[in-house]
Motif scaffolding. Structure first.
Motif, PDB file in Angstrom:
ATOM      1  N   LEU A  38      52.401  -0.262  21.334  1.00  0.00           N
ATOM      2  CA  LEU A  38      53.427   0.065  20.349  1.00  0.00           C
ATOM      3  C   LEU A  38      54.379  -1.086  20.042  1.00  0.00           C
ATOM      4  O   LEU A  38      55.198  -0.970  19.137  1.00  0.00           O
ATOM      5  N   ARG A  39      54.268  -2.176  20.769  1.00  0.00           N
ATOM      6  CA  ARG A  39      55.228  -3.264  20.625  1.00  0.00           C
ATOM      7  C   ARG A  39      55.335  -3.771  19.180  1.00  0.00           C
ATOM      8  O   ARG A  39      56.418  -4.070  18.690  1.00  0.00           O
ATOM      9  N   GLN A  40      54.209  -3.859  18.481  1.00  0.00           N
ATOM     10  CA  GLN A  40      54.201  -4.376  17.107  1.00  0.00           C
ATOM     11  C   GLN A  40      54.283  -3.261  16.046  1.00  0.00           C
ATOM     12  O   GLN A  40      54.362  -3.541  14.858  1.00  0.00           O
ATOM     13  N   THR A  41      54.258  -2.004  16.495  1.00  0.00           N
ATOM     14  CA  THR A  41      54.227  -0.883  15.551  1.00  0.00           C
ATOM     15  C   THR A  41      55.424  -0.854  14.596  1.00  0.00           C
ATOM     16  O   THR A  41      55.226  -0.660  13.385  1.00  0.00           O
ATOM     17  N   PRO A  42      56.651  -1.040  15.053  1.00  0.00           N
ATOM     18  CA  PRO A  42      57.765  -0.998  14.101  1.00  0.00           C
ATOM     19  C   PRO A  42      57.601  -2.000  12.944  1.00  0.00           C
ATOM     20  O   PRO A  42      57.837  -1.642  11.785  1.00  0.00           O
ATOM     21  N   GLN A  43      57.168  -3.215  13.252  1.00  0.00           N
ATOM     22  CA  GLN A  43      56.993  -4.207  12.188  1.00  0.00           C
ATOM     23  C   GLN A  43      55.800  -3.861  11.310  1.00  0.00           C
ATOM     24  O   GLN A  43      55.833  -4.049  10.095  1.00  0.00           O
ATOM     25  N   ARG A  44      54.743  -3.339  11.910  1.00  0.00           N
ATOM     26  CA  ARG A  44      53.568  -2.934  11.121  1.00  0.00           C
ATOM     27  C   ARG A  44      53.930  -1.819  10.138  1.00  0.00           C
ATOM     28  O   ARG A  44      53.500  -1.830   8.980  1.00  0.00           O
ATOM     29  N   VAL A  45      54.724  -0.856  10.600  1.00  0.00           N
ATOM     30  CA  VAL A  45      55.146   0.231   9.708  1.00  0.00           C
ATOM     31  C   VAL A  45      56.034  -0.327   8.590  1.00  0.00           C
ATOM     32  O   VAL A  45      55.883   0.049   7.420  1.00  0.00           O
ATOM     33  N   ALA A  46      56.923  -1.236   8.923  1.00  0.00           N
ATOM     34  CA  ALA A  46      57.783  -1.852   7.900  1.00  0.00           C
ATOM     35  C   ALA A  46      56.944  -2.579   6.857  1.00  0.00           C
ATOM     36  O   ALA A  46      57.210  -2.486   5.652  1.00  0.00           O
ATOM     37  N   ASP A  47      55.898  -3.287   7.294  1.00  0.00           N
ATOM     38  CA  ASP A  47      55.012  -3.973   6.352  1.00  0.00           C
ATOM     39  C   ASP A  47      54.261  -2.973   5.475  1.00  0.00           C
ATOM     40  O   ASP A  47      54.113  -3.168   4.267  1.00  0.00           O
ATOM     41  N   ALA A  48      53.789  -1.883   6.085  1.00  0.00           N
ATOM     42  CA  ALA A  48      53.074  -0.857   5.331  1.00  0.00           C
ATOM     43  C   ALA A  48      54.002  -0.193   4.312  1.00  0.00           C
ATOM     44  O   ALA A  48      53.606   0.033   3.160  1.00  0.00           O
ATOM     45  N   TYR A  49      55.224   0.105   4.708  1.00  0.00           N
ATOM     46  CA  TYR A  49      56.160   0.751   3.785  1.00  0.00           C
ATOM     47  C   TYR A  49      56.492  -0.156   2.604  1.00  0.00           C
ATOM     48  O   TYR A  49      56.779   0.327   1.518  1.00  0.00           O
ATOM     49  N   THR A  50      56.465  -1.462   2.821  1.00  0.00           N
ATOM     50  CA  THR A  50      56.692  -2.390   1.719  1.00  0.00           C
ATOM     51  C   THR A  50      55.615  -2.206   0.656  1.00  0.00           C
ATOM     52  O   THR A  50      55.900  -2.249  -0.544  1.00  0.00           O
ATOM     53  N   GLU A  51      54.383  -1.972   1.071  1.00  0.00           N
ATOM     54  CA  GLU A  51      53.295  -1.688   0.123  1.00  0.00           C
ATOM     55  C   GLU A  51      53.424  -0.284  -0.456  1.00  0.00           C
ATOM     56  O   GLU A  51      53.312  -0.092  -1.666  1.00  0.00           O
ATOM     57  N   PHE A  52      53.621   0.706   0.431  1.00  0.00           N
ATOM     58  CA  PHE A  52      53.645   2.107  -0.006  1.00  0.00           C
ATOM     59  C   PHE A  52      54.717   2.373  -1.048  1.00  0.00           C
ATOM     60  O   PHE A  52      54.539   3.223  -1.913  1.00  0.00           O
ATOM     61  N   PHE A  53      55.853   1.676  -0.951  1.00  0.00           N
ATOM     62  CA  PHE A  53      56.985   1.978  -1.817  1.00  0.00           C
ATOM     63  C   PHE A  53      57.334   0.817  -2.755  1.00  0.00           C
ATOM     64  O   PHE A  53      58.483   0.668  -3.179  1.00  0.00           O
ATOM     65  N   ALA A  54      56.343   0.020  -3.118  1.00  0.00           N
ATOM     66  CA  ALA A  54      56.553  -1.132  -3.999  1.00  0.00           C
ATOM     67  C   ALA A  54      57.016  -0.739  -5.395  1.00  0.00           C
ATOM     68  O   ALA A  54      57.608  -1.546  -6.110  1.00  0.00           O
ATOM     69  N   GLY A  55      56.772   0.496  -5.814  1.00  0.00           N
ATOM     70  CA  GLY A  55      57.146   0.927  -7.156  1.00  0.00           C
ATOM     71  C   GLY A  55      58.585   1.381  -7.300  1.00  0.00           C
ATOM     72  O   GLY A  55      59.065   1.594  -8.421  1.00  0.00           O
ATOM     73  N   VAL A  56      59.312   1.508  -6.187  1.00  0.00           N
ATOM     74  CA  VAL A  56      60.707   1.939  -6.260  1.00  0.00           C
ATOM     75  C   VAL A  56      61.497   0.894  -7.053  1.00  0.00           C
ATOM     76  O   VAL A  56      61.480  -0.293  -6.738  1.00  0.00           O
ATOM     77  N   GLY A  57      62.166   1.349  -8.093  1.00  0.00           N
ATOM     78  CA  GLY A  57      62.983   0.449  -8.902  1.00  0.00           C
ATOM     79  C   GLY A  57      62.237  -0.294  -9.993  1.00  0.00           C
ATOM     80  O   GLY A  57      62.861  -0.989 -10.797  1.00  0.00           O
ATOM     81  N   GLN A  58      60.912  -0.185 -10.050  1.00  0.00           N
ATOM     82  CA  GLN A  58      60.145  -0.864 -11.096  1.00  0.00           C
ATOM     83  C   GLN A  58      60.076  -0.013 -12.353  1.00  0.00           C
ATOM     84  O   GLN A  58      60.036   1.214 -12.283  1.00  0.00           O
ATOM     85  N   ASP A  59      59.994  -0.666 -13.506  1.00  0.00           N
ATOM     86  CA  ASP A  59      59.850   0.013 -14.795  1.00  0.00           C
ATOM     87  C   ASP A  59      58.366   0.207 -15.080  1.00  0.00           C
ATOM     88  O   ASP A  59      57.635  -0.759 -15.311  1.00  0.00           O
ATOM     89  N   ALA A  60      57.916   1.446 -15.067  1.00  0.00           N
ATOM     90  CA  ALA A  60      56.496   1.743 -15.246  1.00  0.00           C
ATOM     91  C   ALA A  60      56.006   1.481 -16.665  1.00  0.00           C
ATOM     92  O   ALA A  60      54.798   1.398 -16.901  1.00  0.00           O
TER      93      ALA A  60
END
Length: 196
Positions: free
Chosen positions: A28-50
């Protein structure tokens, strides 16, 4: 607005402690950073003009192929998408099928998946996602009607509660001339046919 990776990482570490885990153990040592990296992809559309991908249009009558003016709908089927349900923060994924009745302007077909991607990479519910796609296309293009059909599998249905691993959810959003069920019936049938 970009995802605050450091904050997400710290919160995931706290979550691991809250569920009784040791965030310092090797797995689990790297899990927090891995989740943060994944969330950057998952939520890339927040604030973007579609609507941005739809800004570059092509004139039907004066464009590069005026002899190929569409007499009916333009349809793009099988656009893969993935999103995260805002209720449980679990993924859902599936296919979007989009049709529109062009006016004087059409858009390159590659723009439609970009609209889906921007809107799907936000915390979402499927019903709203389809409505947002339809609204974006209807507002940005000179079209007489828009139809968006989403078919997706939700992990909040397949992995929790009364687990239903084979269940998918289908939603329909329609605007303009395609808002009437009779007007969209042929398109809905074509969207569901293999090799049509």
């Amino acid at each position: 607005m970009a995802v605050d990776r450091d904050r997400v990482s710290a919160l995931v570490r706290e979550l691991l402690v809250a569920i009784g885990e040791d965030p310092d153990r090797p797995g689990l040592r790297q899990t927090p950073q891995r989740v943060a990296d994944a969330y950057t992809e998952f939520f890339a559309g927040v604030g973007q003009d579609a609507a941005v991908p739809l800004q570059r249009t092509i004139s039907v009558s004066h464009g590069p192929a005026p002899d190929t003016t569409p007499s009916g709908a333009v349809m793009l089927r099988g656009i893969r998408f993935r999103s995260v349900c805002e209720h449980h923060l679990l993924p859902f994924a599936g296919h979007a099928h989009i049709a529109y009745l062009p006016g004087e302007q059409v858009v390159g077909l590659g723009a439609l998946p970009k609209v889906v991607d921007i809107l799907a990479t936000r915390p979402q519910v499927q019903e709203r996602l389809g409505e947002q796609i339809a609204d974006t296309i209807a507002a940005a293009l000179d079209c007489r009607g828009v139809l968006v059909v989403l078919d997706a599998v939700h992990e909040c249905v397949t992995m929790r509660g009364g687990t239903q691993p084979d269940a998918s959810t289908v939603t329909i959003a329609a605007r303009g001339a395609l808002a009437e069920p009779a007007a969209r019936a042929e398109l809905v049938a074509l969207m569901g046919r293999e090799g049509a």
